[in-house]
Each structure stands twice: as C-alpha cells, then as structure tokens.
Design a protein around this motif. Structure first.
Motif, PDB file in Angstrom:
ATOM      1  N   GLY A  57       7.628 -11.385  11.346  1.00 51.58           N
ATOM      2  CA  GLY A  57       8.125 -10.403  10.411  1.00 51.58           C
ATOM      3  C   GLY A  57       8.454  -9.084  11.082  1.00 51.58           C
ATOM      4  O   GLY A  57       8.134  -8.851  12.247  1.00 51.58           O
ATOM      5  N   ARG A  58       9.112  -8.237  10.331  1.00 48.62           N
ATOM      6  CA  ARG A  58       9.453  -6.924  10.849  1.00 48.62           C
ATOM      7  C   ARG A  58       8.201  -6.054  10.856  1.00 48.62           C
ATOM      8  O   ARG A  58       7.554  -5.854   9.826  1.00 48.62           O
ATOM      9  CB  ARG A  58      10.558  -6.301  10.004  1.00 48.62           C
ATOM     10  N   GLU A  59       7.867  -5.523  12.004  1.00 54.75           N
ATOM     11  CA  GLU A  59       6.604  -4.834  12.239  1.00 54.75           C
ATOM     12  C   GLU A  59       6.819  -3.349  12.464  1.00 54.75           C
ATOM     13  O   GLU A  59       7.683  -2.940  13.244  1.00 54.75           O
ATOM     14  CB  GLU A  59       5.899  -5.458  13.450  1.00 54.75           C
ATOM     15  N   PHE A  60       6.009  -2.553  11.820  1.00 55.73           N
ATOM     16  CA  PHE A  60       6.063  -1.109  12.002  1.00 55.73           C
ATOM     17  C   PHE A  60       5.655  -0.716  13.413  1.00 55.73           C
ATOM     18  O   PHE A  60       4.691  -1.246  13.962  1.00 55.73           O
ATOM     19  CB  PHE A  60       5.136  -0.427  10.988  1.00 55.73           C
ATOM     20  N   VAL A  61       6.369   0.231  13.989  1.00 54.72           N
ATOM     21  CA  VAL A  61       6.063   0.731  15.322  1.00 54.72           C
ATOM     22  C   VAL A  61       5.676   2.201  15.275  1.00 54.72           C
ATOM     23  O   VAL A  61       4.602   2.591  15.738  1.00 54.72           O
ATOM     24  CB  VAL A  61       7.251   0.542  16.289  1.00 54.72           C
ATOM     25  N   ALA A  62       6.546   3.031  14.725  1.00 56.72           N
ATOM     26  CA  ALA A  62       6.297   4.466  14.683  1.00 56.72           C
ATOM     27  C   ALA A  62       7.230   5.104  13.670  1.00 56.72           C
ATOM     28  O   ALA A  62       8.266   4.542  13.318  1.00 56.72           O
ATOM     29  CB  ALA A  62       6.504   5.105  16.064  1.00 56.72           C
ATOM     30  N   ALA A  63       6.868   6.287  13.200  1.00 57.51           N
ATOM     31  CA  ALA A  63       7.704   7.004  12.252  1.00 57.51           C
ATOM     32  C   ALA A  63       7.515   8.496  12.410  1.00 57.51           C
ATOM     33  O   ALA A  63       6.519   8.966  12.979  1.00 57.51           O
ATOM     34  CB  ALA A  63       7.374   6.589  10.813  1.00 57.51           C
ATOM     35  N   SER A  64       8.478   9.242  11.893  1.00 55.61           N
ATOM     36  CA  SER A  64       8.421  10.693  11.859  1.00 55.61           C
ATOM     37  C   SER A  64       8.886  11.154  10.487  1.00 55.61           C
ATOM     38  O   SER A  64       9.986  10.805  10.061  1.00 55.61           O
ATOM     39  CB  SER A  64       9.310  11.286  12.960  1.00 55.61           C
ATOM     40  N   ASP A  65       8.040  11.916   9.790  1.00 51.51           N
ATOM     41  CA  ASP A  65       8.438  12.392   8.477  1.00 51.51           C
ATOM     42  C   ASP A  65       9.220  13.691   8.586  1.00 51.51           C
ATOM     43  O   ASP A  65       9.528  14.163   9.686  1.00 51.51           O
ATOM     44  CB  ASP A  65       7.214  12.517   7.556  1.00 51.51           C
ATOM     45  N   TRP A  66       9.537  14.297   7.436  1.00 54.39           N
ATOM     46  CA  TRP A  66      10.398  15.474   7.453  1.00 54.39           C
ATOM     47  C   TRP A  66       9.730  16.674   8.103  1.00 54.39           C
ATOM     48  O   TRP A  66      10.432  17.609   8.513  1.00 54.39           O
ATOM     49  CB  TRP A  66      10.842  15.809   6.030  1.00 54.39           C
ATOM     50  N   ARG A  67       8.408  16.672   8.189  1.00 53.83           N
ATOM     51  CA  ARG A  67       7.682  17.723   8.885  1.00 53.83           C
ATOM     52  C   ARG A  67       7.544  17.405  10.375  1.00 53.83           C
ATOM     53  O   ARG A  67       6.929  18.184  11.113  1.00 53.83           O
ATOM     54  CB  ARG A  67       6.274  17.887   8.276  1.00 53.83           C
ATOM     55  N   ARG A  68       8.088  16.276  10.785  1.00 54.37           N
ATOM     56  CA  ARG A  68       8.015  15.794  12.163  1.00 54.37           C
ATOM     57  C   ARG A  68       6.600  15.394  12.557  1.00 54.37           C
ATOM     58  O   ARG A  68       6.238  15.394  13.735  1.00 54.37           O
ATOM     59  CB  ARG A  68       8.594  16.827  13.140  1.00 54.37           C
ATOM     60  N   ASN A  69       5.788  15.046  11.554  1.00 54.34           N
ATOM     61  CA  ASN A  69       4.491  14.460  11.836  1.00 54.34           C
ATOM     62  C   ASN A  69       4.685  13.024  12.295  1.00 54.34           C
ATOM     63  O   ASN A  69       5.428  12.271  11.679  1.00 54.34           O
ATOM     64  CB  ASN A  69       3.605  14.474  10.591  1.00 54.34           C
ATOM     65  N   PRO A  70       4.014  12.629  13.362  1.00 56.54           N
ATOM     66  CA  PRO A  70       4.181  11.255  13.862  1.00 56.54           C
ATOM     67  C   PRO A  70       3.198  10.269  13.247  1.00 56.54           C
ATOM     68  O   PRO A  70       2.065  10.633  12.893  1.00 56.54           O
ATOM     69  CB  PRO A  70       3.925  11.411  15.359  1.00 56.54           C
ATOM     70  N   TYR A  71       3.624   9.038  13.154  1.00 52.85           N
ATOM     71  CA  TYR A  71       2.798   7.936  12.688  1.00 52.85           C
ATOM     72  C   TYR A  71       2.988   6.791  13.671  1.00 52.85           C
ATOM     73  O   TYR A  71       4.111   6.507  14.083  1.00 52.85           O
ATOM     74  CB  TYR A  71       3.209   7.479  11.281  1.00 52.85           C
ATOM     75  N   TYR A  72       1.898   6.112  14.030  1.00 51.71           N
ATOM     76  CA  TYR A  72       1.971   5.054  15.018  1.00 51.71           C
ATOM     77  C   TYR A  72       1.187   3.831  14.580  1.00 51.71           C
ATOM     78  O   TYR A  72       0.120   3.953  13.975  1.00 51.71           O
ATOM     79  CB  TYR A  72       1.409   5.510  16.362  1.00 51.71           C
TER      80      TYR A  72
END
Length: 126
Positions: free
Chosen positions: A44-59
C-alpha cells in the motif's frame, strides 16, 4: 491545471543519499499540507513525511533521523533529503497535497490527499 511534479529520484547504493523535490502549481498551497508517500510493488501507499502550513515536519518512524522534509516560504515546493538509504526504501515516491489542519491525525493517511504527483522512482541497491 493543478500539478505536482516530483524530481530527484534515481538509483543509489545503500548508504547513499538522494534529494527529492516536488513543485506544485496551478493554485496557492499556502494553507495546505504537503507530503511524501511511497509505494513498493504489492504494498500500500505508505506515509513518509509531511509539512503543514506552519512548516512543522511530520515523519514516519522508519525515516526519523535519516529523512528531512523542507518547504519553501511560498509553500508550493517541498524537498525530501534522504540519507543513509537502505534497500527497503526502494519504492515510487509520490508528492501529495491536501487542505488539512496542522497536527491533524489525517496527515499520515493517503486517503486524506486529493492532489497527487505522478511519482519518482527511488531504487536502493545493496
């Protein structure tokens, strides 16, 4: 007219590095979460990383300490610096964008995103 275009994929030896880029166009993305997902054959498609509008990172846990997401001030371009790559990182990497609240649990779910790029292949050889 909305487009997300990934670049920077390729073939690299284990332990090497790649820097992926995603350029979004066709609208303003300043209020959007932008993210990276990956998909290997049969998985399946797996989450790697993200950046929200505040540029907070998620991993994802699998990339912490090795992967770094960054986002330009305008908000329409993201990068994924991948260091110490491993064979299990081999996949097609997709850029995605969605109007999601900062800190939302939906950020890590592929079904939350409605804009997607075509993907870029990352192959890590051992």
């Amino acid at each position: 007219q909305v487009q997300l275009v990934e670049s920077g994929g390729g073939v690299v030896q284990a332990g090497g590095s790649l820097r992926l880029s995603c350029a979004a166009s066709g609208r303003t993305f300043s209020g959007y979460v932008m993210a990276w997902f990956r998909q290997a054959p049969g998985k399946g498609r797996e989450f790697v990383a993200a950046s929200d509008w505040r540029r907070n990172p998620y991993y994802a846990d699998s990339g912490k300490g090795r992967f770094t997401i960054s986002r330009d001030v305008a908000g329409n371009t993201i990068h994924l610096q991948m260091n110490n790559l491993k064979p299990e990182n081999t996949a097609v990497y997709y850029c995605a964008a969605a109007l999601l609240a900062a800190g939302s649990a939906q950020i890590m779910g592929a079904g939350s995103y409605h804009y997607w790029g075509q993907g870029t292949q990352v192959t890590v050889s051992s």
